[in-house]
Design a protein around this motif. Sequence first.
Motif, PDB file in Angstrom:
ATOM      1  N   PHE A   1      -4.252  31.098  -7.544  1.00 21.75           N
ATOM      2  CA  PHE A   1      -3.179  31.399  -8.485  1.00 21.75           C
ATOM      3  C   PHE A   1      -3.744  31.759  -9.851  1.00 21.75           C
ATOM      4  CE2 PHE A   1      -4.007  26.918  -8.834  1.00 21.75           C
ATOM      5  CZ  PHE A   1      -3.873  26.615 -10.177  1.00 21.75           C
ATOM      6  N   ASP A   2      -2.907  32.427 -10.629  1.00 21.60           N
ATOM      7  CA  ASP A   2      -3.243  32.863 -11.984  1.00 21.60           C
ATOM      8  C   ASP A   2      -3.068  31.681 -12.936  1.00 21.60           C
ATOM      9  OD1 ASP A   2      -3.411  34.005 -14.504  1.00 21.60           O
ATOM     10  OD2 ASP A   2      -1.761  35.415 -14.193  1.00 21.60           O
ATOM     11  N   THR A   3      -4.179  31.186 -13.471  1.00 19.23           N
ATOM     12  CA  THR A   3      -4.113  30.030 -14.374  1.00 19.23           C
ATOM     13  C   THR A   3      -3.514  30.394 -15.739  1.00 19.23           C
ATOM     14  OG1 THR A   3      -6.386  30.394 -15.110  1.00 19.23           O
ATOM     15  CG2 THR A   3      -6.052  28.845 -13.276  1.00 19.23           C
ATOM     16  N   GLN A   4      -3.408  31.687 -16.037  1.00 19.96           N
ATOM     17  CA  GLN A   4      -2.847  32.118 -17.322  1.00 19.96           C
ATOM     18  C   GLN A   4      -1.349  32.401 -17.249  1.00 19.96           C
ATOM     19  OE1 GLN A   4      -4.793  32.023 -20.130  1.00 19.96           O
ATOM     20  NE2 GLN A   4      -6.158  31.083 -18.636  1.00 19.96           N
TER      21      GLN A   4
ATOM     22  N   VAL B   1       2.470  27.999 -15.396  1.00 23.95           N
ATOM     23  CA  VAL B   1       1.507  27.126 -14.728  1.00 23.95           C
ATOM     24  C   VAL B   1       1.241  25.911 -15.605  1.00 23.95           C
ATOM     25  CG1 VAL B   1      -0.951  26.914 -14.119  1.00 23.95           C
ATOM     26  CG2 VAL B   1       0.361  28.871 -13.312  1.00 23.95           C
ATOM     27  N   GLU B   2       1.207  24.739 -14.995  1.00 23.76           N
ATOM     28  CA  GLU B   2       0.891  23.508 -15.722  1.00 23.76           C
ATOM     29  C   GLU B   2      -0.305  22.846 -15.050  1.00 23.76           C
ATOM     30  OE1 GLU B   2       4.384  21.056 -15.983  1.00 23.76           O
ATOM     31  OE2 GLU B   2       5.615  22.746 -16.659  1.00 23.76           O
ATOM     32  N   ILE B   3      -1.454  22.921 -15.720  1.00 23.77           N
ATOM     33  CA  ILE B   3      -2.675  22.268 -15.247  1.00 23.77           C
ATOM     34  C   ILE B   3      -3.369  21.643 -16.447  1.00 23.77           C
ATOM     35  CG2 ILE B   3      -3.006  23.758 -13.225  1.00 23.77           C
ATOM     36  CD1 ILE B   3      -5.087  25.352 -14.771  1.00 23.77           C
ATOM     37  N   ALA B   4      -4.255  20.707 -16.169  1.00 24.17           N
ATOM     38  CA  ALA B   4      -4.992  20.050 -17.247  1.00 24.17           C
ATOM     39  C   ALA B   4      -5.802  21.076 -18.037  1.00 24.17           C
ATOM     40  CB  ALA B   4      -5.916  18.982 -16.664  1.00 24.17           C
ATOM     41  N   ASP B   5      -5.970  20.823 -19.327  1.00 21.86           N
ATOM     42  CA  ASP B   5      -6.732  21.734 -20.186  1.00 21.86           C
ATOM     43  C   ASP B   5      -8.140  21.972 -19.652  1.00 21.86           C
ATOM     44  OD1 ASP B   5      -4.585  22.045 -21.884  1.00 21.86           O
ATOM     45  OD2 ASP B   5      -5.312  20.559 -23.344  1.00 21.86           O
ATOM     46  N   TRP B   6      -8.780  20.918 -19.128  1.00 27.07           N
ATOM     47  CA  TRP B   6     -10.152  21.090 -18.655  1.00 27.07           C
ATOM     48  C   TRP B   6     -10.201  22.007 -17.431  1.00 27.07           C
ATOM     49  CZ3 TRP B   6     -12.150  19.734 -13.914  1.00 27.07           C
ATOM     50  CH2 TRP B   6     -11.406  18.853 -13.130  1.00 27.07           C
ATOM     51  N   LEU B   7      -9.129  22.032 -16.638  1.00 27.52           N
ATOM     52  CA  LEU B   7      -9.086  22.953 -15.495  1.00 27.52           C
ATOM     53  C   LEU B   7      -8.864  24.392 -15.952  1.00 27.52           C
ATOM     54  CD1 LEU B   7      -7.027  20.921 -12.863  1.00 27.52           C
ATOM     55  CD2 LEU B   7      -9.423  21.631 -12.680  1.00 27.52           C
ATOM     56  N   SER B   8      -7.963  24.593 -16.912  1.00 25.37           N
ATOM     57  CA  SER B   8      -7.749  25.963 -17.398  1.00 25.37           C
ATOM     58  C   SER B   8      -8.968  26.477 -18.157  1.00 25.37           C
ATOM     59  CB  SER B   8      -6.488  26.066 -18.249  1.00 25.37           C
ATOM     60  OG  SER B   8      -6.557  25.233 -19.361  1.00 25.37           O
ATOM     61  N   ASP B   9      -9.726  25.578 -18.804  1.00 23.23           N
ATOM     62  CA  ASP B   9     -10.975  25.992 -19.453  1.00 23.23           C
ATOM     63  C   ASP B   9     -12.019  26.380 -18.406  1.00 23.23           C
ATOM     64  OD1 ASP B   9      -9.837  25.467 -21.904  1.00 23.23           O
ATOM     65  OD2 ASP B   9     -10.852  23.533 -22.171  1.00 23.23           O
ATOM     66  N   ARG B  10     -12.077  25.615 -17.332  1.00 29.84           N
ATOM     67  CA  ARG B  10     -13.068  25.877 -16.281  1.00 29.84           C
ATOM     68  C   ARG B  10     -12.695  27.094 -15.440  1.00 29.84           C
ATOM     69  NH1 ARG B  10     -15.457  21.453 -12.006  1.00 29.84           N
ATOM     70  NH2 ARG B  10     -16.947  22.860 -11.055  1.00 29.84           N
ATOM     71  N   TYR B  11     -11.391  27.338 -15.261  1.00 31.59           N
ATOM     72  CA  TYR B  11     -10.898  28.468 -14.466  1.00 31.59           C
ATOM     73  C   TYR B  11      -9.959  29.298 -15.336  1.00 31.59           C
ATOM     74  CZ  TYR B  11     -12.661  25.436 -10.796  1.00 31.59           C
ATOM     75  OH  TYR B  11     -13.459  24.633 -10.024  1.00 31.59           O
ATOM     76  N   PRO B  12     -10.514  30.114 -16.242  1.00 32.14           N
ATOM     77  CA  PRO B  12      -9.685  30.804 -17.228  1.00 32.14           C
ATOM     78  C   PRO B  12      -8.823  31.951 -16.689  1.00 32.14           C
ATOM     79  CG  PRO B  12     -11.971  31.463 -17.459  1.00 32.14           C
ATOM     80  CD  PRO B  12     -11.942  30.363 -16.433  1.00 32.14           C
ATOM     81  N   GLY B  13      -9.001  32.365 -15.456  1.00 33.13           N
ATOM     82  CA  GLY B  13      -8.196  33.463 -14.938  1.00 33.13           C
ATOM     83  C   GLY B  13      -7.538  33.148 -13.615  1.00 33.13           C
ATOM     84  N   GLU B  14      -8.319  32.614 -12.702  1.00 30.20           N
ATOM     85  CA  GLU B  14      -7.817  32.331 -11.366  1.00 30.20           C
ATOM     86  C   GLU B  14      -8.474  31.065 -10.842  1.00 30.20           C
ATOM     87  OE1 GLU B  14      -8.471  34.421  -7.072  1.00 30.20           O
ATOM     88  OE2 GLU B  14      -7.518  35.684  -8.589  1.00 30.20           O
TER      89      GLU B  14
ATOM     90  N   THR C   1      -0.218  16.668  -6.741  1.00 31.32           N
ATOM     91  CA  THR C   1      -1.371  15.996  -7.328  1.00 31.32           C
ATOM     92  C   THR C   1      -2.528  16.145  -6.350  1.00 31.32           C
ATOM     93  OG1 THR C   1       0.015  14.418  -8.524  1.00 31.32           O
ATOM     94  CG2 THR C   1      -2.290  13.799  -8.174  1.00 31.32           C
ATOM     95  N   LEU C   2      -3.652  16.655  -6.866  1.00 27.54           N
ATOM     96  CA  LEU C   2      -4.860  16.845  -6.056  1.00 27.54           C
ATOM     97  C   LEU C   2      -6.010  16.078  -6.683  1.00 27.54           C
ATOM     98  CD1 LEU C   2      -4.623  20.683  -5.320  1.00 27.54           C
ATOM     99  CD2 LEU C   2      -4.048  18.801  -3.785  1.00 27.54           C
ATOM    100  N   ASN C   3      -7.016  15.827  -5.890  1.00 26.70           N
ATOM    101  CA  ASN C   3      -8.177  15.058  -6.323  1.00 26.70           C
ATOM    102  C   ASN C   3      -9.298  16.008  -6.743  1.00 26.70           C
ATOM    103  OD1 ASN C   3      -9.973  13.009  -6.750  1.00 26.70           O
ATOM    104  ND2 ASN C   3     -10.016  12.309  -4.642  1.00 26.70           N
ATOM    105  N   PHE C   4      -9.737  15.902  -7.984  1.00 21.51           N
ATOM    106  CA  PHE C   4     -10.854  16.694  -8.503  1.00 21.51           C
ATOM    107  C   PHE C   4     -11.958  15.725  -8.897  1.00 21.51           C
ATOM    108  CE2 PHE C   4      -7.132  19.292  -9.154  1.00 21.51           C
ATOM    109  CZ  PHE C   4      -7.552  20.544  -8.754  1.00 21.51           C
ATOM    110  N   GLY C   5     -12.974  15.564  -8.032  1.00 20.22           N
ATOM    111  CA  GLY C   5     -14.073  14.652  -8.331  1.00 20.22           C
ATOM    112  C   GLY C   5     -13.605  13.232  -8.527  1.00 20.22           C
ATOM    113  N   ASN C   6     -12.784  12.736  -7.625  1.00 14.85           N
ATOM    114  CA  ASN C   6     -12.229  11.387  -7.672  1.00 14.85           C
ATOM    115  C   ASN C   6     -11.298  11.149  -8.858  1.00 14.85           C
ATOM    116  OD1 ASN C   6     -13.410  10.515  -5.285  1.00 14.85           O
ATOM    117  ND2 ASN C   6     -15.331  10.045  -6.326  1.00 14.85           N
ATOM    118  N   ALA C   7     -10.784  12.230  -9.430  1.00 13.66           N
ATOM    119  CA  ALA C   7      -9.813  12.108 -10.521  1.00 13.66           C
ATOM    120  C   ALA C   7      -8.538  12.851 -10.111  1.00 13.66           C
ATOM    121  CB  ALA C   7     -10.378  12.703 -11.811  1.00 13.66           C
ATOM    122  N   PRO C   8      -7.467  12.133  -9.822  1.00 14.92           N
ATOM    123  CA  PRO C   8      -6.213  12.795  -9.458  1.00 14.92           C
ATOM    124  C   PRO C   8      -5.656  13.592 -10.644  1.00 14.92           C
ATOM    125  CG  PRO C   8      -6.137  10.451  -8.949  1.00 14.92           C
ATOM    126  CD  PRO C   8      -7.370  10.687  -9.763  1.00 14.92           C
ATOM    127  N   GLU C   9      -5.254  14.829 -10.373  1.00 15.32           N
ATOM    128  CA  GLU C   9      -4.697  15.690 -11.413  1.00 15.32           C
ATOM    129  C   GLU C   9      -3.388  16.303 -10.923  1.00 15.32           C
ATOM    130  OE1 GLU C   9      -5.424  16.446 -14.501  1.00 15.32           O
ATOM    131  OE2 GLU C   9      -7.389  15.511 -14.668  1.00 15.32           O
TER     132      GLU C   9
END
Length: 157
Positions: free
Chosen positions: A42-45, A49-62, A84-92
């Motif tokens: 999906f398009d993170t921009q 879309v609602e995702i954590a800031d660190w995810l949108s920083d890491r995936y700035p387009g898709e 809610t999905l698990n990213f490195g043992n951190a639910p987001e």
Amino acid sequence: MSRTIDYGNLMHRAMRGVIQNVLSDIQKAGQLPGTHHFFIAFDTQHPDVEIADWLSDRYPGEMTIVIQHWFADLEVTDDGFSITLNFGNAPEPLYIPYDAIKTFVDPSVEFGLRFETQPHADDDGDEAEAPMDEMVEPVEDAPRKPAEVVSLDKFRK
């Protein structure tokens, strides 16, 4: 009323409806049946879309998410879904509107949808983005290679 039937937009809505129906069934069951699993890019921009800031920083387009073994709080609406999905043992928690989805693939049954946009002229003659949707068909004649496990150490210096 417009001067033409917008088949592209009609297909766009119908194919997104397939995704909504599949996810609604998963929400009701609380799990995926059999070996089914989904890759959703999906398009993170996208503005909704609602995702954590660190995810949108890491995936700035898709970004591509995998819904398979562990997920929680799946809520499906007419406009999108939250999960809610698990990213490195951190639910987001994530919210993904259907309009932000670029691809939806269930490799267990070789099914996929790809959503693209292409320029077209609108009623005023100006160019605008229109949805161009297509089904991703499996290639029957392609030889299959066995899965290969690659160690990340191979790429470290």
